[in-house]
Design an enzyme around this catalytic site. Sequence first.
Site, PDB file in Angstrom:
ATOM      1  N   CYS A 275       4.275  -7.577   7.609  1.00  0.00           N
ATOM      2  CA  CYS A 275       5.220  -7.148   8.650  1.00  0.00           C
ATOM      3  C   CYS A 275       5.325  -8.236   9.709  1.00  0.00           C
ATOM      4  O   CYS A 275       4.350  -8.918  10.006  1.00  0.00           O
ATOM      5  CB  CYS A 275       4.744  -5.851   9.299  1.00  0.00           C
ATOM      6  SG  CYS A 275       5.925  -5.169  10.482  1.00  0.00           S
TER       7      CYS A 275
ATOM      8  N   GLU B 171       0.818  -1.207   0.000  1.00  0.00           N
ATOM      9  CA  GLU B 171       0.000   0.000   0.000  1.00  0.00           C
ATOM     10  C   GLU B 171       0.856   1.262   0.000  1.00  0.00           C
ATOM     11  O   GLU B 171       1.915   1.300   0.615  1.00  0.00           O
ATOM     12  CB  GLU B 171      -0.896   0.023   1.247  1.00  0.00           C
ATOM     13  CG  GLU B 171      -1.922  -1.072   1.258  1.00  0.00           C
ATOM     14  CD  GLU B 171      -2.852  -0.985   2.458  1.00  0.00           C
ATOM     15  OE1 GLU B 171      -3.464  -2.006   2.787  1.00  0.00           O
ATOM     16  OE2 GLU B 171      -2.958   0.094   3.071  1.00  0.00           O
TER      17      GLU B 171
ATOM     18  N   CYS C  44      -3.659   1.093   7.877  1.00  0.00           N
ATOM     19  CA  CYS C  44      -2.644   0.488   7.019  1.00  0.00           C
ATOM     20  C   CYS C  44      -2.816  -1.015   7.007  1.00  0.00           C
ATOM     21  O   CYS C  44      -2.913  -1.643   8.060  1.00  0.00           O
ATOM     22  CB  CYS C  44      -1.268   0.871   7.554  1.00  0.00           C
ATOM     23  SG  CYS C  44       0.057   0.015   6.749  1.00  0.00           S
TER      24      CYS C  44
ATOM     25  N   CYS D  46      -2.506  -3.393  14.796  1.00  0.00           N
ATOM     26  CA  CYS D  46      -2.178  -3.115  13.388  1.00  0.00           C
ATOM     27  C   CYS D  46      -2.681  -4.218  12.473  1.00  0.00           C
ATOM     28  O   CYS D  46      -2.418  -5.399  12.703  1.00  0.00           O
ATOM     29  CB  CYS D  46      -0.667  -2.964  13.252  1.00  0.00           C
ATOM     30  SG  CYS D  46      -0.121  -2.836  11.550  1.00  0.00           S
TER      31      CYS D  46
ATOM     32  N   CYS E 249       3.044   8.391   1.528  1.00  0.00           N
ATOM     33  CA  CYS E 249       3.434   7.360   2.490  1.00  0.00           C
ATOM     34  C   CYS E 249       3.661   6.060   1.715  1.00  0.00           C
ATOM     35  O   CYS E 249       2.819   5.673   0.908  1.00  0.00           O
ATOM     36  CB  CYS E 249       2.310   7.179   3.511  1.00  0.00           C
ATOM     37  SG  CYS E 249       2.574   5.816   4.654  1.00  0.00           S
TER      38      CYS E 249
ATOM     39  N   CYS F 188       2.498  -5.747  15.999  1.00  0.00           N
ATOM     40  CA  CYS F 188       1.809  -4.812  16.895  1.00  0.00           C
ATOM     41  C   CYS F 188       0.333  -5.192  16.928  1.00  0.00           C
ATOM     42  O   CYS F 188      -0.271  -5.432  15.888  1.00  0.00           O
ATOM     43  CB  CYS F 188       1.979  -3.373  16.395  1.00  0.00           C
ATOM     44  SG  CYS F 188       3.702  -2.888  16.227  1.00  0.00           S
TER      45      CYS F 188
HETATM   46  S1  SF4 Z   1       2.486  -0.927  13.251  1.00  0.00           S
HETATM   47 FE1  SF4 Z   1       2.129  -2.661  11.855  1.00  0.00          FE
HETATM   48  S2  SF4 Z   1       3.455  -2.273  10.077  1.00  0.00           S
HETATM   49 FE2  SF4 Z   1       4.196  -0.947  11.773  1.00  0.00          FE
HETATM   50  S3  SF4 Z   1       5.777  -2.161  12.800  1.00  0.00           S
HETATM   51 FE3  SF4 Z   1       3.849  -2.604  13.897  1.00  0.00          FE
HETATM   52  S4  SF4 Z   1       3.046  -4.461  12.863  1.00  0.00           S
HETATM   53 FE4  SF4 Z   1       4.613  -3.583  11.511  1.00  0.00          FE
END
Ligand code: SF4
Length: 329
Positions: A93, A57, A320, A100, A86, A97
């Site tokens: 990833c 993205e 995101c 997220c 961005c 987190c």
């Molecule tokens: S917020 Fe999402 S994209 Fe960013 S480091 Fe944490 S898991 Fe990875």
Amino acid sequence: MEISEITTLPKSLRLRLVAEGWQIARPAIAKAFQSADGTERYLIEFEGATPKPESAEAVWMPEGDGGEAGDGSEEEAKKWRRATICVSSQVGCAVNCRFCLTAKLGLQRNLAAGEIAGQVVAVLERHAVRVSRDRVNLVFMGMGEPFLNYDNFMAAVRLLVREVGLSAQRMTVSTSGIVPGIERFAQEPPDLRPKLAISLNAPNDHIRAEIMPIDRKWPIAAVIDAVRRVPLRPHERITFEYVLLGGVTDRPEHAREVARLVRRTGLPAKVNLIAWNPGPGISYTMPQSGAVEAFQKVLAEEGIPAHLRQPRGRDIFAACGQLKLTVEG
Ligand code: SF4
């Protein structure tokens, strides 16, 4: 251009590259979604990178400042723009987190330098941006943890500075706190080093480790120690990004704790606050109405500069990772 046309390469090498399936390709915008507020989100496909195209993205956030109004230069001003792009550094990833959506994809792969820089070029071309004229900021805050794809991320920065003409001082990279990456980043030359943002998101390690498991490996104090080694340019500040989760990190006592934490770092710093964007399958809630402003007020009273980041494009898969998960299932 085709590989066969690169006559500066020996013919035998060109034939071998073609036989091995190499291609010259540029990331292309496969799907675009426009928000009522002018924000555009894209799924960008990387052709030829793998047996099947993969996507990540990118976002375009226009923000006219209206500063030219009334001075007779409106027609000229319309041609000018100020915008933030961005981009992603990885497909998915691994940092996990809890708030997220990109984390739900897991890490699919690192993006190559050309794929990271190519997202920027694709968006610049779509909006007919002239880098020498228009004011463009770039943030590495899309999918992925740039400091877990460090070499490709920095190679992309060098491409964007040297070949595209963007200034590293108009770029910001956000990290979840990968200490070895921050230590390497501290060694980069100032003309090629973007500004640094730390994705803090919690007032202490206890809460942070719950919502960002990476904190167990590199707690806040270790991250701050590494950040202190980054030689800042005049007037440069470290940004602490803080996503407010309803009832979890958005209380006034959290704000006071964040203020103490930021003060103790002794760094020139500011805090960027953003209300969490809900995403499917994530059990957090948005902060109550007024909580973000109240948080900002506490920080201001404590002498910490704090800015509200607008949750741009909330009507178009704002979180995101949401776009990719929704469109590709
Ligand atoms: S917020 Fe999402 S994209 Fe960013 S480091 Fe944490 S898991 Fe990875």
